[in-house]
Write a protein that holds these residues in place. Structure first.
Motif, mmCIF file in Angstrom:
data_model
loop_
_atom_site.group_PDB
_atom_site.id
_atom_site.type_symbol
_atom_site.label_atom_id
_atom_site.label_comp_id
_atom_site.label_asym_id
_atom_site.label_seq_id
_atom_site.Cartn_x
_atom_site.Cartn_y
_atom_site.Cartn_z
ATOM 1 N N SER A 168 0.845 -1.202 0.000
ATOM 2 C CA SER A 168 0.000 0.000 0.000
ATOM 3 C C SER A 168 0.878 1.249 0.000
ATOM 4 C CB SER A 168 -0.922 0.008 1.229
ATOM 5 O OG SER A 168 -1.870 -1.028 1.156
ATOM 6 N N HIS A 169 1.958 1.211 0.779
ATOM 7 C CA HIS A 169 2.890 2.343 0.872
ATOM 8 C C HIS A 169 3.679 2.531 -0.432
ATOM 9 C CE1 HIS A 169 6.308 4.800 2.106
ATOM 10 N NE2 HIS A 169 7.106 3.802 1.741
ATOM 11 N N LEU A 170 4.278 1.452 -0.930
ATOM 12 C CA LEU A 170 5.170 1.569 -2.092
ATOM 13 C C LEU A 170 4.423 1.804 -3.404
ATOM 14 C CD1 LEU A 170 7.733 -1.325 -1.402
ATOM 15 C CD2 LEU A 170 8.185 1.141 -1.310
ATOM 16 N N TYR A 171 3.287 1.117 -3.572
ATOM 17 C CA TYR A 171 2.633 1.105 -4.882
ATOM 18 C C TYR A 171 1.217 1.666 -4.865
ATOM 19 C CZ TYR A 171 6.531 -2.125 -5.300
ATOM 20 O OH TYR A 171 7.782 -2.684 -5.250
ATOM 21 N N GLY A 172 0.765 2.129 -3.689
ATOM 22 C CA GLY A 172 -0.565 2.740 -3.603
ATOM 23 C C GLY A 172 -1.705 1.761 -3.765
ATOM 24 N N ILE A 173 -1.449 0.453 -3.560
ATOM 25 C CA ILE A 173 -2.524 -0.542 -3.694
ATOM 26 C C ILE A 173 -3.414 -0.473 -2.453
ATOM 27 C CG2 ILE A 173 -3.093 -3.001 -3.899
ATOM 28 C CD1 ILE A 173 -0.233 -3.400 -5.031
ATOM 29 N N PRO A 174 -4.704 -0.190 -2.607
ATOM 30 C CA PRO A 174 -5.600 -0.201 -1.446
ATOM 31 C C PRO A 174 -5.746 -1.635 -0.916
ATOM 32 C CG PRO A 174 -6.577 1.021 -3.292
ATOM 33 C CD PRO A 174 -5.417 0.260 -3.832
ATOM 34 N N THR A 175 -5.438 -1.850 0.361
ATOM 35 C CA THR A 175 -5.525 -3.185 0.952
ATOM 36 C C THR A 175 -6.372 -3.161 2.225
ATOM 37 O OG1 THR A 175 -3.502 -2.968 2.287
ATOM 38 C CG2 THR A 175 -3.240 -3.841 0.047
ATOM 39 N N THR A 176 -7.174 -4.202 2.394
ATOM 40 C CA THR A 176 -8.016 -4.355 3.582
ATOM 41 C C THR A 176 -7.795 -5.732 4.177
ATOM 42 O OG1 THR A 176 -9.720 -2.897 2.644
ATOM 43 C CG2 THR A 176 -10.382 -4.336 4.463
ATOM 44 N N GLY A 177 -7.358 -5.777 5.439
ATOM 45 C CA GLY A 177 -7.147 -7.042 6.140
ATOM 46 C C GLY A 177 -8.328 -7.375 7.020
ATOM 47 N N LEU A 178 -8.718 -8.647 7.043
ATOM 48 C CA LEU A 178 -9.896 -9.095 7.780
ATOM 49 C C LEU A 178 -9.478 -10.075 8.877
ATOM 50 C CD1 LEU A 178 -12.054 -9.953 4.632
ATOM 51 C CD2 LEU A 178 -11.907 -7.755 5.799
ATOM 52 N N ARG A 179 -9.624 -9.663 10.119
ATOM 53 C CA ARG A 179 -9.311 -10.553 11.242
ATOM 54 C C ARG A 179 -10.570 -11.308 11.638
ATOM 55 N NH1 ARG A 179 -5.659 -6.216 14.758
ATOM 56 N NH2 ARG A 179 -3.855 -6.201 13.320
ATOM 57 N N PHE A 180 -10.680 -12.554 11.141
ATOM 58 C CA PHE A 180 -11.856 -13.378 11.403
ATOM 59 C C PHE A 180 -11.798 -13.980 12.802
ATOM 60 C CE2 PHE A 180 -11.621 -14.369 6.618
ATOM 61 C CZ PHE A 180 -12.500 -13.334 6.301
ATOM 62 N N PHE A 181 -12.970 -14.071 13.442
ATOM 63 C CA PHE A 181 -13.103 -14.667 14.767
ATOM 64 C C PHE A 181 -13.972 -15.916 14.686
ATOM 65 C CE2 PHE A 181 -11.436 -10.641 15.890
ATOM 66 C CZ PHE A 181 -11.017 -10.651 17.209
ATOM 67 N N THR A 182 -13.375 -17.103 14.831
ATOM 68 C CA THR A 182 -14.049 -18.410 14.947
ATOM 69 C C THR A 182 -15.333 -18.494 14.110
ATOM 70 O OG1 THR A 182 -13.212 -18.442 17.222
ATOM 71 C CG2 THR A 182 -14.673 -20.237 16.584
ATOM 72 N N VAL A 183 -15.144 -18.646 12.808
ATOM 73 C CA VAL A 183 -16.272 -18.695 11.878
ATOM 74 C C VAL A 183 -16.892 -20.097 11.893
ATOM 75 C CG1 VAL A 183 -16.995 -18.156 9.529
ATOM 76 C CG2 VAL A 183 -14.905 -17.109 10.455
ATOM 77 N N TYR A 184 -18.225 -20.153 11.864
ATOM 78 C CA TYR A 184 -18.922 -21.450 11.824
ATOM 79 C C TYR A 184 -20.114 -21.321 10.896
ATOM 80 C CZ TYR A 184 -22.681 -19.506 14.687
ATOM 81 O OH TYR A 184 -23.722 -18.736 15.127
ATOM 82 N N GLY A 185 -20.674 -22.468 10.499
ATOM 83 C CA GLY A 185 -21.864 -22.461 9.648
ATOM 84 C C GLY A 185 -21.875 -23.647 8.710
ATOM 85 N N PRO A 186 -22.903 -23.749 7.854
ATOM 86 C CA PRO A 186 -23.006 -24.870 6.922
ATOM 87 C C PRO A 186 -21.834 -24.894 5.944
ATOM 88 C CG PRO A 186 -24.649 -23.175 6.419
ATOM 89 C CD PRO A 186 -24.041 -22.810 7.721
ATOM 90 N N TRP A 187 -21.462 -26.086 5.531
ATOM 91 C CA TRP A 187 -20.327 -26.315 4.625
ATOM 92 C C TRP A 187 -18.980 -26.013 5.301
ATOM 93 C CZ3 TRP A 187 -21.094 -28.712 -0.010
ATOM 94 C CH2 TRP A 187 -22.397 -28.695 -0.523
ATOM 95 N N GLY A 188 -18.973 -25.990 6.643
ATOM 96 C CA GLY A 188 -17.743 -25.685 7.374
ATOM 97 C C GLY A 188 -16.710 -26.799 7.282
ATOM 98 N N ARG A 189 -15.491 -26.471 7.702
ATOM 99 C CA ARG A 189 -14.393 -27.447 7.662
ATOM 100 C C ARG A 189 -14.624 -28.553 8.702
ATOM 101 N NH1 ARG A 189 -10.610 -23.235 8.806
ATOM 102 N NH2 ARG A 189 -9.826 -24.637 10.422
ATOM 103 N N PRO A 190 -14.364 -29.806 8.335
ATOM 104 C CA PRO A 190 -14.576 -30.917 9.286
ATOM 105 C C PRO A 190 -13.663 -30.862 10.508
ATOM 106 C CG PRO A 190 -14.323 -31.729 7.026
ATOM 107 C CD PRO A 190 -13.970 -30.290 7.000
ATOM 108 N N ASP A 191 -12.584 -30.096 10.443
ATOM 109 C CA ASP A 191 -11.669 -30.022 11.597
ATOM 110 C C ASP A 191 -12.088 -28.940 12.590
ATOM 111 O OD1 ASP A 191 -10.972 -27.988 9.707
ATOM 112 O OD2 ASP A 191 -9.009 -27.760 10.637
#
Length: 318
Positions: A168-191
């Protein structure tokens, strides 16, 4: 019709997001390497549903393969990139650290380079609540310092945020980071705990209850995650003109860079979670109480005020 590249499109969150973007009229290019970290048939089943949409295109590729990633960027010229492909799992990082470096560091570098050379308008990428590491001040805020990770998985996610900021600093690319908190729901990972616990209870096997049950997690339903990402695709981060290098705010920047917590803002006790599963199954679980596992944190709790302010949405599902 905007073109969105979704990496990890056959994964849990990637599948749900791709589905939503297609319904909103986006053209989605999905990448996935369909690895066997968990049952590949689940990934093929998700992919089969996505392939039913005329505006979905799939490319099988690993992010570590720079040539393959470059080819996808050159061929499709996406305007937005949502990077959800990663080696997941805190505990697995204790057993197979190399997988995390290859996927989460080398792979993310290739995504950054593709975004840079093909003038992507917005790069959104998955981080994790695990970056808060040894922090104990709750709720966790994006404005807190996160320099004490306690697993390699967390360290790679923190590294992703630092790498994104650099681009973002060097090349001006807009970036958004997403800090996910314990996601659950249908089609979830078996682990994931929901499926591991349920399967064990049904088959009469004991479940592992870490930290003797003294754990809390900010469980977040997948539809709330997807709604947040969808709204963020429409909101490109702007430089924070009030950012001050003498008192640096980790959550924003003088560059077009932002990170958000995406959590339910309502942590649940692990024992209450187990009790809810027992109640629905009508079976009491056999429990093996164990100490806190290396790399795990006892509690997670998301401060989502920045998310609410910027996209007028906070997670809805209790």
């Amino acid at each position: 019709m905007k073109k969105v590249l979704v990496t990890g499109a056959a994964g849990f969150i990637g599948f749900h997001l791709s589905n939503r973007l297609l319904k909103e009229g986006f053209k989605v290019i999905g990448i996935d390497n369909l690895n066997d970290y968990y049952d590949v048939n689940l990934k093929y089943s998700r992919l089969g549903l996505l392939k039913g949409h005329e505006n979905f295109t799939f490319e099988k590729a690993s992010l570590e393969d720079k040539e393959a990633v470059d080819l996808v960027f050159s061929k499709y010229k996406p305007e937005i990139v949502v990077n959800l492909a990663a080696q997941a799992g805190v505990r697995y990082s204790l057993e197979n650290p190399q997988a995390y470096i290859e996927s989460n560091i080398v792979g993310f570098t290739n995504i950054l380079e593709g975004s840079r050379h093909h003038k992507v308008g917005h790069l959104i990428y998955a981080s994790s609540s695990s970056v808060y590491g040894a922090n104990t001040s709750l709720p966790f805020s994006v404005h807190d310092n996160v320099d004490h990770p306690i697993s390699l998985y967390a360290a790679t996610k923190k590294a992703n945020e630092l790498m994104a900021h650099t681009y973002s600093h060097l090349y001006g690319i807009p970036t958004t980071g997403l800090r996910f908190f314990t996601v659950y729901g249908p089609w979830g990972r078996p682990d994931m705990a929901l499926f591991l616990f349920t399967k064990a209870i049904i088959t009469g096997e004991p479940i592992k209850v870490f930290n003797n049950g003294n754990m809390m997690r900010d469980f977040t339903y997948v539809d709330d995650i997807v709604e947040s990402i969808y709204r963020l695709t429409l909101k490109t981060p702007e430089p924070n003109l009030e950012w001050n290098g003498k008192k640096p705010d980790p959550g924003t920047s003088y560059a077009p860079y932002k990170v958000y917590n995406i959590g339910n803002n309502n942590p649940v006790k692990l024992m209450d979670f187990i009790e809810a599963i027992e109640s629905k199954l009508g079976i009491e679980a056999k429990k093996d109480f164990m100490p806190l596992q290396a790399g795990d944190v006892p509690e997670t709790y998301a401060d989502v005020e920045d998310l609410f302010r910027d996209i007028n949405f906070r997670p809805q599902t209790s």
